[in-house]
Design an enzyme around this catalytic site. Structure first.
Site, mmCIF file in Angstrom:
data_model
loop_
_atom_site.group_PDB
_atom_site.id
_atom_site.type_symbol
_atom_site.label_atom_id
_atom_site.label_comp_id
_atom_site.label_asym_id
_atom_site.label_seq_id
_atom_site.Cartn_x
_atom_site.Cartn_y
_atom_site.Cartn_z
ATOM 1 N N ALA A 535 0.843 -1.198 0.000
ATOM 2 C CA ALA A 535 0.000 0.000 0.000
ATOM 3 C C ALA A 535 0.878 1.247 0.000
ATOM 4 C CB ALA A 535 -0.874 0.005 1.243
ATOM 5 N N ASP A 610 8.366 38.428 27.066
ATOM 6 C CA ASP A 610 7.599 38.784 28.255
ATOM 7 C C ASP A 610 8.011 40.180 28.718
ATOM 8 O OD1 ASP A 610 5.647 38.278 30.101
ATOM 9 O OD2 ASP A 610 6.968 37.269 31.528
ATOM 10 N N GLU A 611 7.161 40.789 29.489
ATOM 11 C CA GLU A 611 7.378 42.169 29.953
ATOM 12 C C GLU A 611 7.642 43.079 28.753
ATOM 13 O OE1 GLU A 611 6.677 42.661 32.944
ATOM 14 O OE2 GLU A 611 6.857 40.639 33.763
#
Ligand SMILES: Nc1ncnc2c1ncn2[C@@H]1O[C@H](COP(=O)(O)OP(=O)(O)O)[C@@H](O)[C@H]1O
Ligand SMILES: Cc1cn([C@H]2C[C@H](O)[C@@H](COP(=O)(O)O)O2)c(=O)[nH]c1=O
Length: 730
Positions: A535, A610-611
């Site tokens: 297959a 971040d920040e």
């Protein structure tokens, strides 16, 4: 756009949580908007940046990135809100859950975000539903809640899906885990791997397998079995070799798959080697292994070895006997089939429908019409086994081969299986042999009524017409095949020569010993067995791609924070709950590329910031990283300062963003939704590093009142030249 548009995936949409799955921590307010340019095809999918929509857009981008003419296109997601709203938590969780299944060269996963809280009540309800056999309801409920559950509950749910072969449901559970940001542990990953391997989603199974930290025997077995079951026997055998190279000791499950693979491939040498390994490993024999071994030797044309094994095996049952009988049948050993069948009965074993099929086919090949009828009747009368289409077809074949075409036709008409193509196919074959054109037309009409796209049978029909000189009919059949784009795969034989397996297509002369091989095969001096075509991996469906995409896309992640925030040291970003991940603390973002290294930067997929309110060059950095460098940038920061004025450049990047999420905290005074940060001290400068000692989240009412109170207190205190207290009091 391939994977994500898969309807199977979109079936999840009604169950997606209405709010972000991080609501337990952060009570997200509302996603403000999603850029129109990123509008998605499913209006029902809420566009929170943490729902599968992000995956959708990511996949879209991935697809875009594969187009050579376009520059790489990244993404920008912005998370804003007051202090304590869960901005850092969301950033961490997002990065962790989306990178959990990939290899991190930056090694950031040495730190863990605390798992999200689960609801024990939900766990109990789900368990209850599972044990009372209400799996569908359990999965439905899980998907509707949008909450993660305990590892054990996920494990139970997945186990049930595997046991009941409810693979689609299992995949929904997995999708739910992804949507809610649940990171499965190694045990659960193995369960998922088994689910995908068993259901034939081998690409996803392989991905999970590659990412397992500890590859024990169970995942290896699942991979071997999965590939063999899918018809990719060679790959299954490669996994078997890999397992051995990894120093693992195969068990009975491994060998059952390996022998099955070798049987299908008619690969004697690997089969024998595996058999030797099995003997050395002192695996206790059982009927499953014995049957697989016997089958393998028969399929590799080692009839004597197959028989010997059967005689030697201590544990026999109906399956072992049926394997022996079918083995003889495959080689046209009619007498051995019937003798073995009698022996089986006399030793007190009860035949099943496989045994009878082998017996009926043998009778047909041996021209034993009476015996065939006798066994057919006995099957129903003595054993209560209802014949299936193949049994009826065997009788049709039996009559047809003997030239009793009309009798065969009557038998078909009377049979309860006259709507099975296999029965008409048998009649069609017989008509071809005996050149009965009238019946051939009837049989072919019926056959194609029930079997529309069988190119092989069209070829049989066309050949049948040709053998009767009906050239017009031949052309008719061929043009039907052409028009429908039907192609018959060329038949081929597999031949093992000195441990190497070759495939010979019809008329193939490519092998250097082709002439010899054809000669030998005609004289029957070595094994030549038909086998089915492997297959193609193309058969793996698009939704696998969707899942695989989700996992494999995120490779390298870097997190940056402002070096101004010294609250928890500079080496990691830390939430107010103490969860943390390592980071780069920088004064400005423009220095990042250089500091991180240009080569390493190029490999980055995701950059978390971040920040963000403290970075002046936020706008330029995000634009460059997303637009030109193709990065996904996740930005977390305060949208407003303590005066509720725009803070830094956070709001400037909103026009650049794909998604913006505004989170809220809880008002420390009344517990309602807190949108603002109140400064409790008298300092007036905008930037003032601090946590709960200096700031508190408040609702609108308490911001206004609190601020008034703070201002009034300051005024009074200042006018009395008295030092202001550092905290306001409720
Ligand atoms: N008043 C509050 N409202 C909401 N969460 C709070 C509050 N006080 C402390 N927390 C904790 O802070 C966590 C959020 O931390 P964090 O992600 O660092 O927030 P942010 O980055 O938005 O300041 C919450 O999950 C909660 O446990
Ligand atoms: C409101 C406000 C806050 N800050 C500082 C205080 C903290 O160090 C950070 C915010 O951190 P968190 O991760 O959101 O908790 O910003 C400030 O300098 N000025 C302000 O007005």
């Amino acid at each position: 756009m391939k994977s994500i548009l898969n309807p199977k995936f979109s079936a999840l949409s009604p169950h997606l949580p209405k709010t972000s799955p991080f609501s337990l921590f952060s009570r997200p307010h509302d996603t403000i908007f999603r850029n129109n340019s990123q509008q998605l095809p499913f209006p029902s999918l809420k566009a929170t940046p943490f729902s599968s929509n992000s995956f959708l857009s990511r996949a879209q981008n991935r697809t875009l990135q594969t187009e050579p003419t376009r520059p790489p296109s990244g993404e920008i997601h912005v998370i804003v809100g007051p202090m304590f709203a869960g901005k850092t938590t969301t950033l961490l969780r997002r990065i962790q859950s989306e990178s959990a299944n990939s290899n991190h060269s930056s090694g950031i996963l040495s730190f863990q975000v605390k798992p999200r809280r689960t609801d024990p009540y939900l766990d109990n309800v789900l368990k209850g539903l599972c044990v009372s056999g209400r799996l569908t309801e359990a999965v439905g409920l899980l998907c509707r809640t949008g909450l993660p559950v305990h590892q054990r509950t996920y494990s139970l749910l997945l186990q049930e899906c595997i046991f009941w072969k409810q693979y689609e449901r299992g995949r929904r559970i997995h999708a739910q885990m992804i949507v809610v940001g649940f990171v499965p542990n190694e045990y659960l990953k193995t369960k998922l791997l088994i689910l995908y391997a068993k259901s034939g989603y081998l690409e996803t199974a392989s991905f999970l397998f590659d990412n397992l930290a500890d590859k024990g025997l169970i995942p290896w077995n699942a991979m071997v079995a999965g590939y063999v079951q899918k018809g990719l026997e060679e790959v299954g055998l490669e996994f078997f070799c890999g397992m051995r190279q990894a120093g693992l000791r195969p068990d009975q499950y491994t060998f059952a798959s390996v022998f099955r693979a070798c049987a299908t491939l008619a690969a004697l040498e690997p089969g024998k080697q595996a058999h030797a390994v099995m003997i050395k490993s002192q695996i206790t024999e059982n009927v499953v292994i014995n049957s697989a071994l016997i089958d393998m030797y028969f399929k590799c044309s080692c009839i004597c070895d197959g028989r010997l094994l059967f005689e030697k095996c201590l544990s026999r049952n109906t399956i072992t006997w049926s394997t022996l009988i079918s083995g003889y049948g495959q080689h046209g050993r009619v007498m051995e089939v019937l003798d073995s069948f009698q022996r089986m009965l006399s030793e007190g074993f009860r035949p099943n429908y496989v045994t009878f099929l082998a017996v009926l086919v043998a009778c047909s090949h041996g021209g034993l019409i009476d015996e065939g009828h006798k066994y057919f009747q006995s099957m129903i009368r003595d054993y209560g086994i209802m014949p299936q289409g193949k049994h009826y077809a065997a009788i049709v074949d039996l009559l047809g081969r003997a030239g009793k075409l009309r009798e065969a036709y009557d038998f078909v008409l009377k049979s309860p299986c006259k709507e099975h193509s296999v029965v008409w196919g048998a009649l069609l074959g017989a008509c071809k042999i005996h050149g009965d054109v009238e019946l051939l037309n009837i049989a072919s009409k019926k056959f194609f009524e029930f079997e529309r796209v069988n190119a092989g049978k069209y070829t049989v029909l066309s050949n049948a017409y040709a053998s009767s000189g009906l050239w017009e009919n031949v052309e008719e059949v061929r043009s039907t095949m052409r028009e429908s784009g039907m192609m018959k795969e060329p038949g081929y034989s597999r031949i093992e020569v000195q441990s190497e397996v070759y495939c010979f297509f019809k008329g193939d002369k490519s092998h250097q010993q082709a002439d010899e091989i054809y000669q030998s095969s005609n004289s029957g001096s070595f094994s030549m067995l038909l086998s089915k075509h492997c297959a193609s991996t193309d058969a793996i469906t698009e939704s696998v791609e969707a899942f695989t995409g989700i996992f494999s896309y995120w490779k390298n992640v870097a997190i940056i924070k402002s070096s101004k925030d010294t609250r928890y040291g500079l080496d990691s970003i830390v939430t107010h709950d103490g969860a943390k991940l390592p980071c780069w603390a920088l004064t400005n973002l423009s220095s990042f590329k250089q500091k991180f290294g240009i080569e390493a930067y190029e490999k980055l997929d995701v950059i978390g910031i971040d920040e963000a309110q403290f970075f002046e060059d936020l706008y330029d950095f995000c634009r460059e990283a997303a637009d030109h460098d193709g990065k996904t940038v996740i930005v977390a920061g305060l949208d407003g300062n303590y005066l509720r004025r725009s803070f830094g450049s956070v709001l400037d990047i909103i026009p650049l963003a794909d998604t913006v999420t505004k989170l809220t905290a809880l008002c420390e005074i009344c517990g309602k939704r807190a949108f603002f940060t109140l400064r409790k001290t008298q300092e007036k400068q905008v930037e003032l590093i601090g946590g709960g000692d200096v700031y508190m989240p408040v609702c609108r009412h308490h911001y206004v009142n609190g601020q008034v109170a703070v201002e009034a207190a300051r005024f009074v205190l200042e006018s009395h030249k008295v030092e202001c207290p550092s905290h306001i009091h409720k």
